[in-house]
Motif scaffolding. Structure first.
Motif, short mmCIF file in Angstrom:
data_model
loop_
_atom_site.label_atom_id
_atom_site.label_comp_id
_atom_site.label_asym_id
_atom_site.label_seq_id
_atom_site.Cartn_x
_atom_site.Cartn_y
_atom_site.Cartn_z
N VAL A 37 0.84 -1.21 0.00
CA VAL A 37 0.00 0.00 0.00
C VAL A 37 0.88 1.25 0.00
CG1 VAL A 37 -1.58 1.35 1.46
CG2 VAL A 37 -2.03 -1.08 1.03
N ASP A 38 1.92 1.24 0.82
CA ASP A 38 2.83 2.39 0.89
C ASP A 38 3.51 2.61 -0.47
OD1 ASP A 38 3.65 4.44 2.42
OD2 ASP A 38 5.03 3.31 3.69
N CYS A 39 3.88 1.52 -1.13
CA CYS A 39 4.50 1.65 -2.46
C CYS A 39 3.51 2.24 -3.46
CB CYS A 39 4.98 0.28 -2.97
SG CYS A 39 6.47 -0.31 -2.20
N VAL A 40 2.26 1.79 -3.38
CA VAL A 40 1.24 2.32 -4.31
C VAL A 40 1.09 3.83 -4.07
CG1 VAL A 40 -1.20 2.27 -4.96
CG2 VAL A 40 0.00 0.13 -4.48
N LYS A 41 1.11 4.22 -2.80
CA LYS A 41 0.94 5.64 -2.48
C LYS A 41 2.18 6.45 -2.86
CE LYS A 41 -2.36 5.28 1.32
NZ LYS A 41 -2.52 5.26 2.79
N HIS A 42 3.31 5.78 -3.02
CA HIS A 42 4.57 6.49 -3.35
C HIS A 42 5.15 5.97 -4.66
CE1 HIS A 42 4.19 7.18 1.01
NE2 HIS A 42 4.75 8.33 0.73
N LEU A 43 4.29 5.81 -5.66
CA LEU A 43 4.80 5.29 -6.94
C LEU A 43 5.72 6.28 -7.65
CD1 LEU A 43 1.91 3.29 -8.65
CD2 LEU A 43 4.13 2.44 -7.89
N LYS A 44 5.48 7.55 -7.39
CA LYS A 44 6.29 8.55 -8.11
C LYS A 44 7.35 9.19 -7.21
CE LYS A 44 2.90 9.66 -11.63
NZ LYS A 44 1.56 9.36 -11.10
N THR A 45 7.32 8.86 -5.91
CA THR A 45 8.31 9.44 -4.99
C THR A 45 8.97 8.33 -4.20
OG1 THR A 45 6.53 9.68 -3.40
CG2 THR A 45 7.18 11.67 -4.59
N ARG A 46 10.07 8.65 -3.57
CA ARG A 46 10.74 7.65 -2.73
C ARG A 46 10.45 7.91 -1.28
NH1 ARG A 46 15.55 7.85 -1.45
NH2 ARG A 46 15.74 5.87 -0.41
N LYS A 47 10.21 6.83 -0.54
CA LYS A 47 10.12 6.95 0.92
C LYS A 47 11.56 7.03 1.42
CE LYS A 47 7.50 5.30 3.55
NZ LYS A 47 6.56 5.74 4.52
N TYR A 48 11.81 7.86 2.45
CA TYR A 48 13.19 7.90 2.93
C TYR A 48 13.43 6.79 3.94
CZ TYR A 48 17.83 9.31 3.84
OH TYR A 48 19.20 9.27 3.94
N LEU A 49 14.01 5.72 3.46
CA LEU A 49 14.39 4.59 4.32
C LEU A 49 15.77 4.19 3.82
CD1 LEU A 49 13.86 2.26 6.31
CD2 LEU A 49 12.61 1.09 4.52
N PHE A 50 16.78 4.42 4.63
CA PHE A 50 18.13 4.28 4.08
C PHE A 50 19.16 4.08 5.18
CE2 PHE A 50 21.97 5.90 1.87
CZ PHE A 50 21.89 5.10 0.75
N TRP A 51 20.19 3.29 4.89
CA TRP A 51 21.42 3.30 5.68
C TRP A 51 22.58 3.00 4.74
CZ3 TRP A 51 17.83 -0.71 7.30
CH2 TRP A 51 18.15 -2.00 6.87
N THR A 52 23.78 3.37 5.16
CA THR A 52 24.94 3.16 4.29
C THR A 52 25.65 1.86 4.68
OG1 THR A 52 26.27 4.47 5.79
CG2 THR A 52 25.35 5.61 3.88
N ASP A 53 26.64 1.47 3.91
CA ASP A 53 27.37 0.24 4.21
C ASP A 53 28.16 0.43 5.52
OD1 ASP A 53 28.04 -2.33 3.81
OD2 ASP A 53 29.47 -1.97 2.19
N GLY A 54 28.49 -0.68 6.18
CA GLY A 54 29.19 -0.57 7.45
C GLY A 54 30.29 -1.62 7.60
N THR A 55 31.18 -1.39 8.55
CA THR A 55 32.23 -2.37 8.87
C THR A 55 32.10 -2.72 10.34
OG1 THR A 55 33.82 -0.75 9.62
CG2 THR A 55 33.79 -1.22 7.24
N ASP A 56 32.95 -3.65 10.81
CA ASP A 56 32.87 -4.02 12.24
C ASP A 56 33.71 -3.10 13.12
OD1 ASP A 56 35.32 -4.86 11.51
OD2 ASP A 56 35.10 -6.93 12.21
N GLU A 57 34.30 -2.06 12.52
CA GLU A 57 35.17 -1.16 13.31
C GLU A 57 34.41 -0.50 14.45
OE1 GLU A 57 36.92 1.78 10.77
OE2 GLU A 57 38.09 0.23 9.76
N ASN A 58 33.12 -0.32 14.23
CA ASN A 58 32.30 0.41 15.20
C ASN A 58 31.65 -0.50 16.24
OD1 ASN A 58 31.49 2.97 15.89
ND2 ASN A 58 29.45 2.66 15.01
#
Ligand code: HSE
Length: 414
Positions: free
Chosen positions: A311-332
């Protein structure tokens, strides 16, 4: 009308098809158009299904169909799910998945592709089954700096532990029952050895702290060594044993993350979460503790979270939902051996009094757990808090003194 495809017609996939069909009007009212299942990918035959004419064995039929804007991946595992999901995203189709293994192993990469292609990659059902947790953490709690996330993240093991505690059922029978009820993974080792809970805490940690935490960075213990004796000692300590996934942000910003059985006090909000239910506590700097509770496994609870993402995808077919993270290492991430904990320890020794004094000498201020119904060569105690590596060294000192350590379980102050 928005056309979707569902890849996989197992427990969750058939639930998704069922909800989209039976809740057609409800969903229409929510998005303002019909959600139409155009294709279902499965290698098996389903001649009796009301959607029998939509089945295909060819992924390419879905990939090349420009009308299909949203693809649901509910096959499980990473092969071929990873390849299929990546291709769908690269083709600009939004993807919804319940597949925690996929998200825990490849989330950062798939989120980056979705961002590039301006489409969505959503996975609410990958953690907590029917419990809303990804969206609340990503949206409602976004103003918080998260200090800790801890939870009962696997319905199968929670079901098994509950059956052991309340019915005295043995491990194998309880596992069989969980499998029959459709809670368990295809390979139940992933449940009982903690890997499923590990994938879920990795997803929550990645979301909370913004960098991908891979399962191989996380020390993981399952529930196969838990004995009914420990369950009874826990009861005497006003606690219960639960399989907990936990990530904490330490003062220096590093993460302390683990999956392990823990004895948690009966007063904890997580203590009364039983059977296939999951509970997740998010500790935010502004909100304090927020706890999410509900069915963490099973056909319709999990499918309902998948359909909500559709449903959320249908409502956001032309826009992106902001759900994001970047790649990580075990240093942290700190090594689990440096993690601070106190420990429940059950031991056996010919001379209980001498052994108790020795344990006190080695560990310092220990707390004895009293039970009337144990043989007088067995006792249990709780150590003060210290680094796990120090506990291991001290356990070795006990063993050197012929005090046999039968079990050890972390104390979870939740
Ligand atoms: N096997 C999983 C569980 C299914 O028991 O929680 C839901 O992820």
């Amino acid at each position: 009308m928005v056309s979707v495809a569902i890849m996989g017609h197992g427990v969750v996939g058939s639930g998704v098809a069922e909800i989209i069909t039976t809740h057609k009007n409800k969903l229409f009212n929510s998005v303002g158009e019909e959600i139409y299942i155009k294709k279902i990918l499965d290698l098996r035959e389903f001649p009796d299904s009301p959607l029998a004419d939509r089945f295909t064995k060819s992924f390419d039929e879905i990939l090349s169909d420009r009308e299909i804007r949203i693809v649901v991946e509910v096959m499980g595992g990473t092969n071929p799910a990873y390849d299929y999901v990546k291709k769908c995203l690269l083709a600009g189709k939004s993807v919804v998945t319940s597949n925690k293994e996929l998200v825990a192993k490849h989330g950062a990469e798939l989120l980056a592709i979705a961002k590039e292609q301006n489409c969505n990659f959503l996975f609410e059902a990958s953690v907590g089954g029917g419990i809303p947790i990804i969206r609340p953490m990503n949206q409602c709690l976004v103003a918080n700096i998260v200090d800790e996330v801890a939870g009962i993240l696997n319905g199968t093991t929670n079901f098994i532990l509950t059956k052991m505690i309340t019915d005295g059922m043995n491990f194998d029978d309880a596992l069989k029952l969980a499998q029959d009820l459709g809670f368990a993974e295809r390979n139940p080792e992933a449940d009982v050895e903690g890997h499923d809970a590990c994938r879920k805490i990795c997803i929550l940690a990645s979301l909370a702290f913004g960098k991908h935490v891979y399962p191989e960075f996380v020390h993981t213990e399952g529930i196969t060594k838990i004995a009914l004796e420990d369950v009874k000692f826990a009861e005497s300590y006003n606690s219960v044993i639960k399989l907990i996934g936990r990530v904490k942000r330490l003062e220096d910003g590093k993460l302390d993350i683990i999956v392990a059985p823990m004895m948690i006090p009966n007063s904890s909000q997580l203590a009364n979460i039983d059977y296939e239910f999951n509970g997740i506590m998010v500790r935010g700097d502004c909100t304090g503790d927020v706890v999410f509770y509900g069915k963490g496994a099973g056909k319709l609870p999990t499918a309902s979270a998948v359909v909500a993402d559709v449903v959320d995808c249908v409502k956001h077919l032309k826009t992106r939902k902001y759900l994001f993270w970047t790649d990580g290492t075990d240093e942290n991430i700190i090594p689990y051996t440096q993690s601070q904990t106190s420990m429940y320890i059950r031991v056996k020794s010919q001379n209980k009094d001498v052994a108790y004094s020795k344990a006190e000498e080695i560990f310092g201020n220990i707390k004895s757990i009293e039970r009337d119904d144990v043989t007088n060569d067995v006792f249990a105690f709780v150590t003060p808090e210290m680094a796990y590596e120090d506990i291991e060294k001290k356990i070795q000192l006990l063993e050197n003194d012929n005090i046999n350590v039968l079990s050890q379980i972390r104390i979870g102050n939740l």
